[in-house]
Write a protein that holds these residues in place. Structure first.
Motif, PDB file in Angstrom:
ATOM      1  N   ASN C 117      13.245  -2.887  83.719  1.00 15.23           N
ATOM      2  CA  ASN C 117      12.528  -1.922  84.117  1.00 15.23           C
ATOM      3  C   ASN C 117      11.596  -2.922  84.769  1.00 15.23           C
ATOM      4  O   ASN C 117      10.667  -3.121  85.400  1.00 15.23           O
ATOM      5  CB  ASN C 117      11.356  -3.043  82.050  1.00 15.23           C
ATOM      6  CG  ASN C 117      11.608  -1.685  81.823  1.00 15.23           C
ATOM      7  OD1 ASN C 117      12.380  -0.445  81.767  1.00 15.23           O
ATOM      8  ND2 ASN C 117      11.018  -1.915  79.776  1.00 15.23           N
ATOM      9  N   GLN C 118      11.848  -4.190  84.518  1.00 17.65           N
ATOM     10  CA  GLN C 118      11.881  -5.663  85.807  1.00 17.65           C
ATOM     11  C   GLN C 118      11.842  -5.119  87.035  1.00 17.65           C
ATOM     12  O   GLN C 118      11.513  -5.973  87.999  1.00 17.65           O
ATOM     13  CB  GLN C 118      11.917  -7.016  85.511  1.00 17.65           C
ATOM     14  CG  GLN C 118      11.525  -7.040  84.196  1.00 17.65           C
ATOM     15  CD  GLN C 118       9.684  -7.293  84.280  1.00 17.65           C
ATOM     16  OE1 GLN C 118       9.464  -7.921  85.059  1.00 17.65           O
ATOM     17  NE2 GLN C 118       8.940  -6.590  83.472  1.00 17.65           N
ATOM     18  N   ARG C 119      12.900  -4.192  87.159  1.00 23.75           N
ATOM     19  CA  ARG C 119      13.392  -4.149  88.820  1.00 23.75           C
ATOM     20  C   ARG C 119      13.965  -5.144  89.292  1.00 23.75           C
ATOM     21  O   ARG C 119      14.157  -5.408  90.781  1.00 23.75           O
ATOM     22  CB  ARG C 119      12.912  -3.259  89.561  1.00 23.75           C
ATOM     23  CG  ARG C 119      11.946  -2.183  89.078  1.00 23.75           C
ATOM     24  CD  ARG C 119      10.992  -1.494  90.085  1.00 23.75           C
ATOM     25  NE  ARG C 119       9.646  -1.137  89.435  1.00 23.75           N
ATOM     26  CZ  ARG C 119       9.458  -0.294  90.159  1.00 23.75           C
ATOM     27  NH1 ARG C 119       9.761   0.918  90.859  1.00 23.75           N
ATOM     28  NH2 ARG C 119       8.246   0.723  89.373  1.00 23.75           N
ATOM     29  N   VAL C 120      15.065  -6.128  88.162  1.00 22.20           N
ATOM     30  CA  VAL C 120      15.816  -7.161  88.721  1.00 22.20           C
ATOM     31  C   VAL C 120      17.283  -6.189  89.015  1.00 22.20           C
ATOM     32  O   VAL C 120      18.461  -5.783  87.579  1.00 22.20           O
ATOM     33  CB  VAL C 120      15.873  -8.306  87.643  1.00 22.20           C
ATOM     34  CG1 VAL C 120      16.473  -9.790  87.962  1.00 22.20           C
ATOM     35  CG2 VAL C 120      14.430  -8.746  87.678  1.00 22.20           C
ATOM     36  N   PRO C 121      17.979  -6.738  90.492  1.00 23.39           N
ATOM     37  CA  PRO C 121      19.014  -5.427  90.067  1.00 23.39           C
ATOM     38  C   PRO C 121      20.014  -6.832  88.730  1.00 23.39           C
ATOM     39  O   PRO C 121      19.988  -7.826  88.804  1.00 23.39           O
ATOM     40  CB  PRO C 121      19.588  -6.179  91.084  1.00 23.39           C
ATOM     41  CG  PRO C 121      18.915  -5.980  92.161  1.00 23.39           C
ATOM     42  CD  PRO C 121      17.380  -7.099  91.379  1.00 23.39           C
ATOM     43  N   ASP C 122      21.259  -6.218  88.277  1.00 20.29           N
ATOM     44  CA  ASP C 122      21.632  -6.347  87.456  1.00 20.29           C
ATOM     45  C   ASP C 122      23.433  -6.280  87.712  1.00 20.29           C
ATOM     46  O   ASP C 122      24.416  -4.895  86.779  1.00 20.29           O
ATOM     47  CB  ASP C 122      21.541  -5.568  85.969  1.00 20.29           C
ATOM     48  CG  ASP C 122      21.847  -6.073  85.313  1.00 20.29           C
ATOM     49  OD1 ASP C 122      22.836  -7.435  84.735  1.00 20.29           O
ATOM     50  OD2 ASP C 122      21.877  -5.493  83.769  1.00 20.29           O
ATOM     51  N   LEU C 123      23.848  -6.780  88.163  1.00 14.02           N
ATOM     52  CA  LEU C 123      25.338  -6.917  88.736  1.00 14.02           C
ATOM     53  C   LEU C 123      25.994  -6.867  87.936  1.00 14.02           C
ATOM     54  O   LEU C 123      26.240  -7.896  88.238  1.00 14.02           O
ATOM     55  CB  LEU C 123      25.222  -6.686  90.275  1.00 14.02           C
ATOM     56  CG  LEU C 123      24.631  -6.615  91.537  1.00 14.02           C
ATOM     57  CD1 LEU C 123      24.210  -6.441  92.840  1.00 14.02           C
ATOM     58  CD2 LEU C 123      23.926  -4.756  91.194  1.00 14.02           C
ATOM     59  N   PHE C 124      27.092  -6.076  88.519  1.00 15.42           N
ATOM     60  CA  PHE C 124      28.722  -6.485  87.874  1.00 15.42           C
ATOM     61  C   PHE C 124      28.673  -7.531  86.683  1.00 15.42           C
ATOM     62  O   PHE C 124      28.854  -8.557  86.523  1.00 15.42           O
ATOM     63  CB  PHE C 124      29.105  -7.425  88.618  1.00 15.42           C
ATOM     64  CG  PHE C 124      29.387  -7.622  90.077  1.00 15.42           C
ATOM     65  CD1 PHE C 124      28.999  -5.970  90.658  1.00 15.42           C
ATOM     66  CD2 PHE C 124      29.070  -7.668  90.921  1.00 15.42           C
ATOM     67  CE1 PHE C 124      28.601  -5.862  92.081  1.00 15.42           C
ATOM     68  CE2 PHE C 124      29.451  -8.035  92.935  1.00 15.42           C
ATOM     69  CZ  PHE C 124      28.747  -6.345  92.906  1.00 15.42           C
TER      70      PHE C 124
END
Ligand code: ATP
Ligand code: ATP
Ligand code: MG
Ligand code: MG
Lengths: 291, 270, 422, 387, 244
Positions: C117-124
């Motif tokens: 929702n916050q458009r924070v990349p959430d990688l790996f």
């Protein structure tokens, strides 16, 4: 049948560990009317000290008494320095202090020794003897049973048959009256904690080979040890042993025949059932006069 | 014993055993409305146990208990207030961490009307209730001369005042039967006299059962006295009768009765 | 020093980097959550420091596009409520550019909605659950390691091919990890050959009786091959219990629970003499990274160098390797996001794919797949704390019916391919 | 007497024996006898305070950062839980180490209800959390009423450990270890497009906290509260006064469990999840620690305790973040500092933070520990030994 | 009953001051009890009688003053040390340990003494003195009746073989015949063994009947100190403080 037997046996040897923890809680309860939530963490910490000795090439038979001795000192220290000031306050203050000690020791252990799992040796082989084709107990388990039983018997005798034991109980039940009778209450309380911590340390060093050593390794054991103590009746060392063994066997059966996910629930069920029948545990004295 | 009005309290064939020990042995007695009955006897005779049976703290091994003519089989202590029975304890039994006023108000709870919901919501109904309880409690405390300590904790008061607060807590419930267990212990002679006055004032208003070791008080206020020894009733009668009963003298009084008449100078030479 | 962006989600469009949270002219700040304390900490608590060490190494080599990577990782104690707290702290207070390598299924699954929702990349996400590969629903979330189903399938096929006719038993953790693994195994093995499936609870591991009941049952059923989806502590307990009750099946252990260094440490002092690393001899497992015992591997020697420099007190084990390898992949993705990376360009870089790093199977990120590694390579442990690869790496898909194929042989890159891994 | 309500808030609910008022001889006559006008009504006084508090909080939440709002939202549900426990333990004398599990009941109720296709409104969901937790609390309370002191502690601890086991047994419905995710949607549009979700969450939990405090304050100043205290102080005397002790204890448990359920529901809403890992024994223990730290039996203390529960760990981790330390040290220092703080606060303020506040207020009144005669005739101050 | 070597000791209290926070309980009390004699301490409720005994035995820390047992200062000593100087207290309101058995309670009384054989003997003597206790050796003290507990408390103090005995309302809750017996016993112990007794009683009459000397306390101050007959004859005193 094989399976039933081996499940029973492993339950009994596991139960002996709970018994040792329960015993240490019973001792502190008898000695100071405090439930020591830091008991597990204290045992964990002294086991780390033993581990350090082993790391530096010490033998198990040096590390073992060192764990018990440092337990003694740690127990005395915690009582003297941290619990003593709140002993006369509201009873829950002491509980919160022990919670604080519990968290502190876990932090300290992580800080000093790192958070990772360590293996901890057993002094004897842990390979089971075979009886026909039934695999039974291992020498190490026999050692567990004997050492806990010995400590329990000694402590029981101490409380029941010696003057020091009588003094300790008097100090716990009514500090002021005991002082009036010449009992050095402070010393008794410290002694109670110290002895209890020895029993706890014993549990810690005996369980470490099965659950590895890490800052939280006694959490689960503590909870079931406490459960065992309550089942047996907090005032009774014999109850602690019976409660511990009973709980160990029960948990083993449940894990084996019903599934591990039901272990904690079944412990709860048994505890509630027993307390409903005997609200002060199996070995409590029932003759209480209220008026 | 066949009276028109039922006894406020009637006990028949009552036996209580604790393990091997027989605390009460086939005891029978009654208290009529408005009557003050003293229960005396040596230590361990079973007086407190008798009270405990009446209050439902101890289940009798056998026997029968009637309150206002109705048999009570499974009496539980919390039902007492509803049955019109109040009791003071051999110790004090005050609630240590709430004020004396609140202690007494607890005794008056049977007069309260408001329920849980109005308490939770803080409705005026609950406020009114509280006010009524408080007024009732204060009135009684005033009567017993303890209104001035209403706001204090019991533990900070001298013992006799605490005893009065305990008595107020029992009386505020307007009981029909009042059980007093050693109300005079720890009181000075003057205070005991005041207590005697007070109990005499209750005569006619309610039935009183009094356990006491202070004979002056017992003799002065009781209409009738029952003497227990080793759990058995060994004598009943008016104070005058009991005072001279051989068995009572031997078991209980010793020469205390005479001593009350002695002067100090006599006593010093004993 | 953190970012200077004011609002959250202020990374719309291709605005200047000054407005991108976590990005300054010289730094990129990213965050993660791990259990650093508590019962789940052992092992997992090494990953954060290892990744941090690799970032430091990268920064020393000039960073990525001139920016150094600042890595803030926080303790959530494996408690999902804490995870929510620390992730919000990272996003709202520390204003991180991305979350990289947040650990755990129960924990991380509670912040994916928020992060997306916050458009924070959430990688790996450090978990082999299948939850992270949902580009439609969670466009900012990606996995990295192969999921447990894939691993189960490849292990299952190996068992079927190499232990034909033997009775097989399972020992698995009673949660998504174990159940996904079992699903993969079941898709390959004949139901008839599987004689028993024993679930265990992690709580049992902290009790003296451990998982002996499960192993006694497997022994009683006569299982000759035991495939486990177990964490390392459970693997160690299982091996010790087997030794105790005299049970000697062929053990096949998931990658998660088979790190030789960790296991050797756990078994080392266990009991006088008798047992130790030799209990590991012959265990079949799998890996998607180089083997830590293979000192000749260039990646391993790089990792060892970084380890010795920055985190010499930690054991050099699979967890450390995991953290370092992830850090390298992130640096590659960041590198691809351009001189002035935005959250959007980071995701675009990721979805372009084509990353080659330490992994022995390919990382197959694309617009449609956020899964990461999709295969493993079978290994065999020796009794001296080492291991070797048995056959070619294999890849497969998430569908139970999806075929298992050999991976392309050029999946692995070399240190030095990127400027920052010289 | 205009300052009376304020003092009442400070001494929250006139909770406990050792408060200054009770030892000071003067105010014999309780508040409502001496008051005229609307202030004589409990509801008016408490409601007034709640409204004032609400306004202050509105200002506070609107002036801090989103993360602070989130922390405040956390404080909100802790207040509810700690206040509920303080009623049980402080007013009624029953210890519970199982409130974390009761919170879990609330959280799962919320999660299951909010997961449905057309979820109920949050308010209704929270009410249902209260209802289910109260029902479970009635069961636990009925068992607990027979137990005392450490036996009660042991049983409730076993409850805290055992209940999460249900989630893996019914993992189909309850999601096993992964639990359930909860999404509660964005703040209402009427608040504006970019109204921070964290502030909205803070408003939700703070409203719930204010309502809880209001109701509990009502309760504890009423006859019911006095009944609780009487049972705590002396069960025998309470019975003789006509109080059904067991029923009172169950009632206290139900009230407390209802609060825990609400707190759990709020936790689920705030952190978007219901997971066994979030309701471990550690949670139960920290709620108890919160109640004791704040000052047992006092609602104001519950607020301090809840703040401490959020602030202490956060403080200790940000403190240790500030130093460049080795990995093991860095990860474990916060734990160590937190543990040490618990001990230090207990040693420095045996009556909890609220006790400290009282002592400051009553500095010139020369408060002395009040001696209490117990059954065996010895003097004990403040505490009677557990039975 | 006791060997003559353990003679009673004199008790000397000089200017004792004790406060509880702001409450002044003792306001400079001086009392002197010669060895082998009984001094009765009288006074209304709250006069400070119990506070006096508790200050002597160390249960309450007095603020200033002197407490001499046989010339040795025990002022400010911890209660456990005071006991070892030969001064024992029977607390007001029984003070038995309810959770221990009768026998354990009694044995506790003598534990601080090293002479084991004599300890056992002293316990048996206590049983002989109080037959109801003898029949209840193994029972928990909590099951005793009020009077039985008082007997236990007294018996326990005697097991310590004190040289100075502090009795706080020993007749509380005892039947008249037992009260008389106990007063007689105390007198006998003084006469035969030289025990020194400080006796606090509500029941001024019976206390004065056995005492050698009487002291009247009011609000923490000694308002009268004289021989019993004189005190009893003083009408003002009787009305103001003694209440008979
Ligand atoms: N719960 C119990 N268990 C065992 N014995 C008990 C119990 N309650 C009372 N007793 C015994 O029963 C007898 C009667 O006790 P009770 O308290 O009724 O005596 P009492 O007449 O009140 O004596 P006192 O005047 O000393 O208070 C005593 O010997 C006591 O020890
Ligand atoms: N622990 C205490 N804290 C505060 N005040 C106390 C304490 N103990 C006693 N007091 C007060 O000190 C004064 C003296 O009390 P004390 O108990 O010594 O009187 P007493 O003469 O023994 O009375 P009683 O006849 O009731 O036993 C009283 O005003 C009492 O309220
Ligand atoms: Mg009695
Ligand atoms: Mg006194």
């Amino acid at each position: 049948m094989d399976r039933f037997l081996s499940v029973t046996i492993s339950g009994l040897s596991g139960g002996m560990i709970y018994a040792a923890v329960a015993l240490s809680l019973v001792l502190i309860w008898r000695a100071t009317r405090v439930v020591n939530f830091a008991q597990g963490a204290m045992a964990m910490f002294t086991t780390y000290l033993a581990f350090t000795v082993l790391e530096h090439g010490g033998s198990y038979w040096v590390a073992f008494p060192i764990a018990l001795l440092t337990g003694l000192v740690l127990g005395a220290f915690v009582e003297r320095v941290l619990v003593r000031p709140v002993e006369n306050g509201p009873p829950l203050n002491a509980v919160v202090v022990t919670l604080g000690v519990f968290i502190f020791l876990q932090g300290l252990a992580g800080l000093l020794f790192g958070g990772r799992f360590r293996s901890f040796p057993a002094p004897f082989s842990n390979k089971n003897y075979n009886l026909g084709n039934v695999s039974t107990v291992s020498p190490f388990e026999i050692f567990i049973v004997l050492s806990v039983a010995l400590v329990a018997a000694l402590l029981f005798a101490l409380f029941q048959y010696t003057d020091v034991g009588l003094r300790m109980r008097a100090a716990a039940f009514s500090g002021e009256v005991a002082r009036m009778l010449g009992v050095r209450v402070g010393r008794m309380l410290t002694l109670g904690w110290a002895l209890a911590a020895v029993a706890g340390s014993l549990a810690g060093i005996l369980v470490a080979p099965s659950v590895f050593l890490h800052p939280n390794n006694m959490d689960g054991v503590f909870v079931f040890g406490f459960t065992a103590a309550v089942i047996g009746g907090l005032d009774s060392p014999v109850g602690a042993i019976v409660g511990g063994l009973g709980l160990g066997v029960l948990l083993s059966y449940v894990a084996s025949y019903a599934g591990g996910d039901l272990q904690t629930l079944s412990a709860l069920a048994v505890l509630v059932f027993i307390l409903m029948v005997k609200p002060n545990g199996l070995f409590s004295t029932t003759a209480t006069r209220r008026v | 014993m066949t009276t028109a009005a039922p006894a406020a309290l009637r006990i028949s064939d009552l036996t209580v055993r604790f393990g091997g020990l027989v605390a009460l042995d086939d005891v029978g007695l009654h208290v009529s409305p408005g009557e003050v009955v003293g229960i005396i006897g040596p230590n361990g005779a079973g007086k407190t146990t008798l009270f405990n049976v009446v209050c439902g703290f101890v289940r009798p091994t056998s026997g029968r208990l009637e309150v206002q003519g109705k048999e009570q089989r499974k009496l539980r202590p919390h039902q007492l207030a509803g049955l019109g029975i109040a009791r003071t304890l051999q110790g004090l039994g005050l609630f240590p961490h709430i004020s004396c006023l609140e202690n007494v108000m607890v005794g008056a709870h049977r007069h309260a009307r408001a329920g849980f919901a109005s308490a939770l919501l803080g409705l005026p109904r609950s406020d009114n209730d509280e006010r009524a309880l408080r007024e009732r409690a204060l009135a009684l405390m005033d009567e017993l001369g303890v209104a001035h300590v209403a706001g204090r904790l019991p533990g900070s008061l001298p013992y006799p005042l605490q005893k009065r607060v305990a008595l107020a807590r029992a009386l505020v419930a307007d009981p029909q039967v009042l059980l007093l267990d050693e109300p005079a212990s720890g009181l000075s002679n003057a205070e005991m006299d005041e207590l005697g006055e007070l109990i005499r004032g209750l005569r006619g208003r309610m039935a009183v059962m009094l356990v006491e070791h202070h004979m002056d008080l017992v003799m002065a206020v009781c209409d009738r006295i029952v003497v227990l020894d080793f759990g058995k009733v060994i004598a009943t009668g008016t104070p005058a009768e009991v005072r001279t009963d051989e068995r009572v003298l031997a078991a209980y009084l010793g020469d205390e009765v005479d001593a009350t008449d002695e002067t100090i100078s006599d006593a010093v030479d004993v | 020093g953190g970012g200077s962006g004011s609002g959250d989600g202020g990374d719309k469009g291709d605005g200047a980097s000054a407005n991108v949270p976590g990005i300054t002219a010289t730094t990129v700040t990213i965050g993660a959550h791990y259990p650093l304390t508590g019962p789940a900490a052992p092992g997992y608590s090494e990953i954060g420091p290892a990744a941090e060490a690799m970032y430091k190494y990268i920064n020393e080599n000039g960073g990525v596009n001139g920016r150094s990577i600042e890595f803030k990782y926080k303790d959530d104690g494996y408690n999902p409520a804490n995870t929510v707290d620390v992730v919000k702290q990272l996003v709202l207070q520390d204003k991180v550019f991305a979350i990289v390598g947040g650990l755990g299924t129960p924990t991380h699954s509670k912040v994916t909605n928020y992060l997306n929702n916050q458009r924070v990349p959430d990688l790996f996400v450090a978990s082999g659950a299948r939850l992270w590969d949902q580009p439609d629903k969670h466009p900012y979330t990606t996995g990295w390691q192969p999921d447990y189903l894939i691993e189960g399938k490849i292990l299952g096929k190996y068992v079927k091919d190499n232990f034909a006719g033997k009775k097989v038993g399972y020992l698995y953790q009673n949660d998504d990890f174990g159940k996904d693994g079992v699903e993969g195994l079941d898709s390959q093995l004949d139901a008839a050959s599987v004689v028993d499936k024993q679930p265990y609870e992690t709580s049992q591991l902290s009790q003296p009786t451990g998982i002996a009941p499960q192993l006694s049952a497997l022994k009683a059923k006569g299982a000759e091959v035991v495939v486990t989806f177990t964490i390392p502590a459970a693997t160690a307990v299982a091996l010790l219990t087997n030794a105790k009750i005299g049970y000697k099946p062929q053990m096949v252990v998931t990658n998660v629970g088979s790190d030789p260094t960790t296991l050797t440490g756990l078994l080392g002092k266990f009991s006088k003499g008798a047992v130790g690393a030799q209990l590991l001899d012959g265990i079949i497992s799998d890996s998607y990274l180089p083997l830590t015992s293979d000192a000749a591997d260039p990646w391993i020697s790089l990792f060892k160098k970084v380890h010795d420099k920055y985190i010499p007190n930690l054991p050099f084990d699979g967890n450390v390797e995991y953290g370092m390898a992830q850090a390298i992949t992130f640096a590659q993705v960041l590198n691809g996001a351009g001189k002035n990376p935005t959250r959007q360009s980071l995701m675009e870089s990721l979805e372009k794919g084509g990353f080659k790093g330490p992994g022995v199977t390919p990382l197959r990120f694309s617009k449609d797949s956020h899964a990461g590694f999709t295969g493993v390579r079978i290994t065999k442990l020796d009794g001296k704390g080492g291991a070797r690869f048995l056959q070619e790496a294999q890849v497969t898909t998430d569908e139970p019916s999806g075929a298992i194929e050999n991976a392309p042989s050029d999946a692995q890159g070399k240190p030095g391919d990127d400027p920052f891994t010289k | 007497m205009a300052d009376k309500p304020v003092e009442e808030l400070a001494h929250a609910d006139l909770a406990d024996g050792n408060n200054v008022q009770a030892t000071t001889p003067s105010p014999v006559v309780g508040p409502s006898l001496s008051r005229r006008g609307p202030l004589q009504y409990t509801l008016v006084r408490h409601l007034g305070l709640a409204v004032l508090g609400g306004l202050a909080l509105l200002l506070l939440t609107s002036s801090v950062s989103a993360y602070r709002d989130f922390q405040i939202a956390n404080v909100g549900y802790y207040v509810v839980a700690v206040a509920g426990l303080t009623v049980l333990t402080g007013l009624n004398g029953q210890i519970s180490l199982g409130h974390g599990a009761l919170m879990m009941v609330g959280a799962y109720t919320a999660a299951l209800l909010l997961q449905r296709e057309d979820p109920l409104p949050v308010t209704l969901v929270l009410v249902l959390c209260v209802v289910t937790a109260a029902a479970v609390g009635a069961l636990v309370g009925a068992a607990a009423a027979r137990l005392r002191g450490p036996y009660l502690a042991g049983a409730t601890l076993a409850f805290a450990v055992g209940l999460p086991g249900l989630t893996s047994h019914y993992s189909g419905r309850l999601g096993g270890d992964n639990g359930l995710s909860v999404s509660t949607g964005p703040p209402p549009e009427s608040l504006g497009f970019d109204f921070p979700g964290e502030r909205w969450q803070a408003w939700i939990t703070l409203s719930a906290a204010l309502i809880t405090l209001l109701l509990l304050a009502n309760l504890s100043t009423s006859r019911v509260g006095r009944t609780f205290r009487a049972v705590r102080d002396d069960e025998v005397s309470a019975e003789l006064a006509g109080i059904h002790v067991a029923r009172t204890q169950v009632l206290a448990f139900v009230v407390s469990a209802a609060c825990a359920g609400l707190a759990g529901g709020l936790l689920a809403v705030v952190s978007g999840q219901a997971t066994p890992g979030a309701f471990s024994v550690a949670l139960s223990l920290s709620i108890l620690a919160g109640a004791v730290l704040g000052g047992l039996g006092s609602l104001a203390g519950a607020v301090y305790g809840a703040v401490a529960l959020v602030a202490l760990p956060s403080f200790s981790s940000s403190t240790s973040d500030r130093f460049d330390l080795g990995t093991d040290v860095k990860s474990n220092l916060p734990l160590l500092v937190y543990g040490a703080l618990l001990v230090v606060v207990m040693l420095a303020a045996p009556q909890g933070l609220q006790g400290g506040v009282r002592r400051l207020l009553g500095l010139f009144k020369g408060r002395t520990p009040s001696p209490v005669r117990n059954d065996s005739g010895t003097d004990v101050s403040v505490s009677t030994p557990e039975r | 009953m006791r060997s003559m070597s353990e003679r009673g000791a004199s008790l000397e209290v000089v200017d004792l001051v004790t406060t509880y926070g702001a409450v002044q309980a003792l306001n400079g009390v001086s009392i002197s009890v010669p060895a082998g004699s009984i001094t009765a301490v009288l006074g209304a409720n709250g006069a400070g009688k119990s506070s006096l005994l508790r200050s002597l035995s160390g249960l309450v820390k007095p603020k200033s003053g002197k407490v001499l047992v046989d010339g040795q200062d025990v002022f400010g000593m911890a209660p456990e040390d005071v006991v070892q100087r030969g001064m024992s207290q029977v607390p007001e309101g029984r003070g038995v340990i309810a959770e221990l058995t009768v026998d354990e309670n009694l044995r506790l009384g003598g534990l601080w003494r090293s002479d084991k054989a004599d300890r056992a003997k002293a316990v048996e003597e206590a049983y002989a003195l109080f037959p109801p206790l003898d029949q209840r050796r193994k029972r928990l003290a909590m099951t005793l009746s009020g009077g039985e507990r008082q007997m236990l408390a007294l018996g326990r103090a005697l097991v310590a073989r004190p040289r100075v005995l502090l009795l706080d309302e020993p007749s509380l809750g005892l039947a008249p015949r037992i009260t008389a017996q106990i007063m007689g016993l105390v007198r006998r112990l003084c006469d035969e063994t030289g025990l020194t007794v400080l006796l606090v009683e509500q029941n001024a009459r019976s206390a004065l009947s056995v005492a050698d000397h009487g002291v009247v306390l009011n609000l923490g101050t000694v308002v009268a100190s004289d021989d019993p007959a004189t005190l009893a004859a003083d009408d003002n005193l009787r009305h103001a403080y003694l209440g008979f």
